[in-house]
Design a protein around this motif. Structure first.
Motif, PDB file in Angstrom:
ATOM      1  N   ALA A 100      -7.595   2.522  -8.214  1.00 35.46           N
ATOM      2  CA  ALA A 100      -6.383   2.380  -7.400  1.00 35.46           C
ATOM      3  C   ALA A 100      -5.266   1.941  -8.333  1.00 35.46           C
ATOM      4  CB  ALA A 100      -6.592   1.344  -6.297  1.00 35.46           C
ATOM      5  N   ALA A 130       5.688   2.446   3.819  1.00 36.39           N
ATOM      6  CA  ALA A 130       4.520   3.007   3.133  1.00 36.39           C
ATOM      7  C   ALA A 130       3.446   3.470   4.109  1.00 36.39           C
ATOM      8  CB  ALA A 130       3.940   1.972   2.175  1.00 36.39           C
ATOM      9  N   SER A 132      -0.083   2.295   6.440  1.00 39.20           N
ATOM     10  CA  SER A 132      -1.399   1.820   6.014  1.00 39.20           C
ATOM     11  C   SER A 132      -2.291   2.936   5.462  1.00 39.20           C
ATOM     12  CB  SER A 132      -2.108   1.124   7.179  1.00 39.20           C
ATOM     13  OG  SER A 132      -2.255   2.022   8.256  1.00 39.20           O
ATOM     14  N   VAL A 134      -1.247   5.164   3.328  1.00 42.89           N
ATOM     15  CA  VAL A 134      -0.795   5.413   1.956  1.00 42.89           C
ATOM     16  C   VAL A 134      -1.107   4.227   1.047  1.00 42.89           C
ATOM     17  CG1 VAL A 134       1.257   5.757   0.504  1.00 42.89           C
ATOM     18  CG2 VAL A 134       1.024   7.004   2.652  1.00 42.89           C
ATOM     19  N   ALA A 135      -0.929   3.007   1.566  1.00 40.22           N
ATOM     20  CA  ALA A 135      -1.083   1.822   0.719  1.00 40.22           C
ATOM     21  C   ALA A 135      -1.544   0.631   1.541  1.00 40.22           C
ATOM     22  CB  ALA A 135       0.237   1.503   0.035  1.00 40.22           C
ATOM     23  N   GLU A 136      -2.140  -0.302   0.842  1.00 41.53           N
ATOM     24  CA  GLU A 136      -2.569  -1.556   1.464  1.00 41.53           C
ATOM     25  C   GLU A 136      -1.697  -2.669   0.916  1.00 41.53           C
ATOM     26  OE1 GLU A 136      -6.590  -4.320   1.821  1.00 41.53           O
ATOM     27  OE2 GLU A 136      -6.542  -2.649   0.416  1.00 41.53           O
ATOM     28  N   LEU A 158       0.880  -4.385  -3.687  1.00 38.33           N
ATOM     29  CA  LEU A 158       0.742  -3.104  -2.993  1.00 38.33           C
ATOM     30  C   LEU A 158      -0.333  -2.323  -3.733  1.00 38.33           C
ATOM     31  CD1 LEU A 158       2.044  -1.289  -0.770  1.00 38.33           C
ATOM     32  CD2 LEU A 158       3.498  -0.356  -2.576  1.00 38.33           C
ATOM     33  N   ARG A 159      -1.414  -1.983  -3.028  1.00 37.81           N
ATOM     34  CA  ARG A 159      -2.534  -1.273  -3.638  1.00 37.81           C
ATOM     35  C   ARG A 159      -2.612   0.121  -3.024  1.00 37.81           C
ATOM     36  NH1 ARG A 159      -8.253  -4.129  -3.542  1.00 37.81           N
ATOM     37  NH2 ARG A 159      -7.697  -4.342  -1.362  1.00 37.81           N
ATOM     38  N   THR A 160      -2.751   1.140  -3.886  1.00 34.04           N
ATOM     39  CA  THR A 160      -2.747   2.514  -3.380  1.00 34.04           C
ATOM     40  C   THR A 160      -3.573   3.439  -4.258  1.00 34.04           C
ATOM     41  OG1 THR A 160      -1.316   4.340  -2.686  1.00 34.04           O
ATOM     42  CG2 THR A 160      -0.648   3.143  -4.649  1.00 34.04           C
ATOM     43  N   GLN A 162      -2.607   6.693  -3.671  1.00 36.08           N
ATOM     44  CA  GLN A 162      -1.589   7.751  -3.603  1.00 36.08           C
ATOM     45  C   GLN A 162      -0.313   7.228  -4.263  1.00 36.08           C
ATOM     46  OE1 GLN A 162      -1.157   9.496   0.315  1.00 36.08           O
ATOM     47  NE2 GLN A 162      -3.195   8.785   0.881  1.00 36.08           N
ATOM     48  N   HIS A 165       3.427   8.610  -3.390  1.00 37.30           N
ATOM     49  CA  HIS A 165       3.911   8.249  -2.052  1.00 37.30           C
ATOM     50  C   HIS A 165       4.269   6.763  -1.981  1.00 37.30           C
ATOM     51  CE1 HIS A 165       3.061  12.179  -0.518  1.00 37.30           C
ATOM     52  NE2 HIS A 165       1.773  12.082  -0.779  1.00 37.30           N
ATOM     53  N   ALA A 166       3.397   5.914  -2.529  1.00 40.97           N
ATOM     54  CA  ALA A 166       3.665   4.475  -2.520  1.00 40.97           C
ATOM     55  C   ALA A 166       4.886   4.152  -3.368  1.00 40.97           C
ATOM     56  CB  ALA A 166       2.448   3.711  -3.018  1.00 40.97           C
TER      57      ALA A 166
END
Length: 195
Positions: A100, A130, A132, A134-136, A158-160, A162, A165-166
């Motif tokens: 990620a 963003a 949910s 796309v990102a956490e 922010l964890r992703t 993608q 997009h994030a």
């Protein structure tokens, strides 16, 4: 006798060293950072490399309160590939790099309430932008080192998986964000540390 901090591990070469002692080798394991195991393993391995470069009978003594910890055990027995495989499995399961991407946003300022309010408002807008899927969003929360030089610090992670997009969502939020007076925002893409 040579006594030193972690700087002893960093590429210095001491020809007469036959014995190396690592005191409190597990200290780094207690840091709230997903790289804590990796850093502990690396440090033990690097410091151990100081002994025996010129003498085949070099010896390393590792003092730890966590002798059963995988990073300590594997580093002490020089099992690099095994540590690598285990660390990758943990990171895959927990969705941390390299599986990620992370964005770290640190809000800082002299007034704790302003910093916390700014981080909360930004988190709300970022969550909406963003989404949910796309990102956490992790946080906002106080940084592990919450005050530096009299400035209060709060972070959002922010964890992703993608990234584009994030990144675009974060860019929109940053463009629209007006930091309150006395609050500063730092953005770190793929941060090396989370302290």
């Amino acid at each position: 006798l040579l006594l030193g901090t972690q700087m002893v591990a960093k590429g210095l070469n001491f020809p007469g060293v036959k014995l190396v002692g690592i005191v409190l080798a597990d200290t780094g394991l207690h840091l709230p950072d997903f790289r804590a195991q990796e850093r502990t393993f690396s440090l033990i391995l690097q410091v151990s490399g100081r002994a025996g470069r010129y003498f085949p009978d070099g010896k390393v003594i590792v003092q730890t309160y966590r002798p059963d910890n995988e990073a300590v055990m594997l580093a002490a027995s020089n099992r690099v590939e095994e540590f690598y495989a285990q660390e990758l499995a943990v990171r895959r399961a927990l969705r941390f790099p390299p599986f990620a991407r992370l964005f770290r946003l640190v809000f800082r300022g002299k007034e704790r309430s302003r910093v916390a309010d700014a981080a909360a408002a930004f988190a709300k807008s970022l969550e909406a932008a963003a989404g949910s899927e796309v990102a956490e969003l992790l946080g906002p929360a106080e940084c592990p080192i919450s005050v530096i030089a009299g400035s209060y610090r709060c972070q959002i992670i922010l964890r992703t998986v993608q990234f584009s997009h994030a990144h675009a969502a974060l860019g929109k939020c940053l463009a629209a964000f007006k930091a309150p007076h006395g609050v500063y925002l730092e953005v770190d893409v793929d941060p090396v540390g989370l302290l």
